[in-house]
Design a protein around this motif. Structure first.
Motif, PDB file in Angstrom:
ATOM      1  N   ARG A  46      45.817  41.641  37.613  1.00  0.00           N
ATOM      2  CA  ARG A  46      46.665  40.507  37.997  1.00  0.00           C
ATOM      3  C   ARG A  46      45.777  39.453  38.648  1.00  0.00           C
ATOM      4  N   ASP A  47      46.217  38.198  38.583  1.00  0.00           N
ATOM      5  CA  ASP A  47      45.410  37.079  39.094  1.00  0.00           C
ATOM      6  C   ASP A  47      45.498  36.895  40.603  1.00  0.00           C
ATOM      7  N   SER A  54      40.305  42.078  46.540  1.00  0.00           N
ATOM      8  CA  SER A  54      40.234  41.155  45.418  1.00  0.00           C
ATOM      9  C   SER A  54      38.953  41.417  44.630  1.00  0.00           C
ATOM     10  N   CYS A  55      38.921  40.922  43.413  1.00  0.00           N
ATOM     11  CA  CYS A  55      37.756  41.124  42.550  1.00  0.00           C
ATOM     12  C   CYS A  55      36.464  40.638  43.214  1.00  0.00           C
ATOM     13  N   GLY A  56      36.544  39.585  43.987  1.00  0.00           N
ATOM     14  CA  GLY A  56      35.361  39.057  44.660  1.00  0.00           C
ATOM     15  C   GLY A  56      34.708  40.053  45.606  1.00  0.00           C
ATOM     16  N   LEU A  57      35.469  41.053  46.064  1.00  0.00           N
ATOM     17  CA  LEU A  57      34.944  42.091  46.965  1.00  0.00           C
ATOM     18  C   LEU A  57      34.579  43.374  46.218  1.00  0.00           C
ATOM     19  N   CYS A  58      34.834  43.407  44.910  1.00  0.00           N
ATOM     20  CA  CYS A  58      34.651  44.625  44.111  1.00  0.00           C
ATOM     21  C   CYS A  58      33.217  44.744  43.605  1.00  0.00           C
ATOM     22  N   THR A  59      32.704  45.957  43.587  1.00  0.00           N
ATOM     23  CA  THR A  59      31.345  46.201  43.097  1.00  0.00           C
ATOM     24  C   THR A  59      31.233  46.011  41.589  1.00  0.00           C
ATOM     25  N   LEU A  60      32.359  45.959  40.890  1.00  0.00           N
ATOM     26  CA  LEU A  60      32.356  45.809  39.436  1.00  0.00           C
ATOM     27  C   LEU A  60      32.432  44.351  38.990  1.00  0.00           C
ATOM     28  N   PHE A  61      32.671  43.450  39.931  1.00  0.00           N
ATOM     29  CA  PHE A  61      32.798  42.020  39.626  1.00  0.00           C
ATOM     30  C   PHE A  61      31.437  41.438  39.286  1.00  0.00           C
ATOM     31  N   GLU A  73      37.737  37.175  30.962  1.00  0.00           N
ATOM     32  CA  GLU A  73      37.478  36.574  32.269  1.00  0.00           C
ATOM     33  C   GLU A  73      38.458  37.103  33.310  1.00  0.00           C
ATOM     34  N   VAL A  74      37.954  37.246  34.535  1.00  0.00           N
ATOM     35  CA  VAL A  74      38.789  37.635  35.666  1.00  0.00           C
ATOM     36  C   VAL A  74      38.540  36.657  36.809  1.00  0.00           C
ATOM     37  N   SER A  75      39.504  36.516  37.656  1.00  0.00           N
ATOM     38  CA  SER A  75      39.378  35.629  38.811  1.00  0.00           C
ATOM     39  C   SER A  75      38.802  36.393  39.995  1.00  0.00           C
ATOM     40  N   LYS A  76      37.980  35.734  40.785  1.00  0.00           N
ATOM     41  CA  LYS A  76      37.471  36.389  41.995  1.00  0.00           C
ATOM     42  C   LYS A  76      38.609  36.707  42.957  1.00  0.00           C
ATOM     43  N   ASP A  77      39.745  36.046  42.777  1.00  0.00           N
ATOM     44  CA  ASP A  77      40.916  36.293  43.615  1.00  0.00           C
ATOM     45  C   ASP A  77      41.882  37.293  42.980  1.00  0.00           C
ATOM     46  N   GLY A  78      41.524  37.851  41.810  1.00  0.00           N
ATOM     47  CA  GLY A  78      42.373  38.818  41.124  1.00  0.00           C
ATOM     48  C   GLY A  78      42.190  40.225  41.671  1.00  0.00           C
ATOM     49  N   TRP A  79      42.829  41.198  41.010  1.00  0.00           N
ATOM     50  CA  TRP A  79      42.736  42.599  41.410  1.00  0.00           C
ATOM     51  C   TRP A  79      43.183  43.471  40.241  1.00  0.00           C
TER      52      TRP A  79
END
Length: 87
Positions: A46-47, A54-61, A73-79
Motif C-alpha cells: 500500500r502507498d 514505511s518502505c524508507g525504513l526497510c532494509t529491502l528498499f 515502483e514503490v513509495s518510500k512512504d509505502g509499506w
C-alpha cells in the motif's frame, strides 16, 4: 537461587509487532531475483505507512523507488508485509 528470564531481542519484538516473519516469506526474500519478485498484490503493498513503519525504513528498499522483493515502483512512504526493519 534467582530465576533467570530470557529477554527477547529488540529485533524479535519489532518483527512480532509488525507481524512480518513467516518462513516462506523470508525464504523468498533471501533468494529473490528480478523474476522472482512478488507482485504488489501478493506483498499486500500500500502507498501509505503502517504506523511508524514505511518502505524508507526497510532494509529491502532500494532508493529512490525500488524494492528487492516487490515488482515495480514503490513509495518510500509505502509499506508491505515483507517489511524488514534494520537494527
Amino acid at each position: 537461587m534467582a530465576e533467570q528470564r530470557s529477554n527477547p531481542s529488540r529485533r524479535k519484538i519489532m518483527r512480532a509487532a509488525a507481524g512480518v516473519a513467516t518462513a516462506g516469506l523470508w525464504s523468498r526474500i533471501a533468494h529473490a531475483e528480478a523474476s522472482d519478485k512478488m507482485t504488489r498484490q501478493q506483498a499486500e503493498y500500500r502507498d501509505t505507512p503502517n504506523g511508524i513503519y514505511s518502505c524508507g525504513l526497510c532494509t529491502l528498499f532500494e532508493p529512490p523507488s525500488g524494492c528487492k522483493v516487490v515488482e515495480g515502483e514503490v513509495s518510500k512512504d509505502g509499506w508491505c508485509k515483507a517489511f524488514a526493519l534494520a537494527d
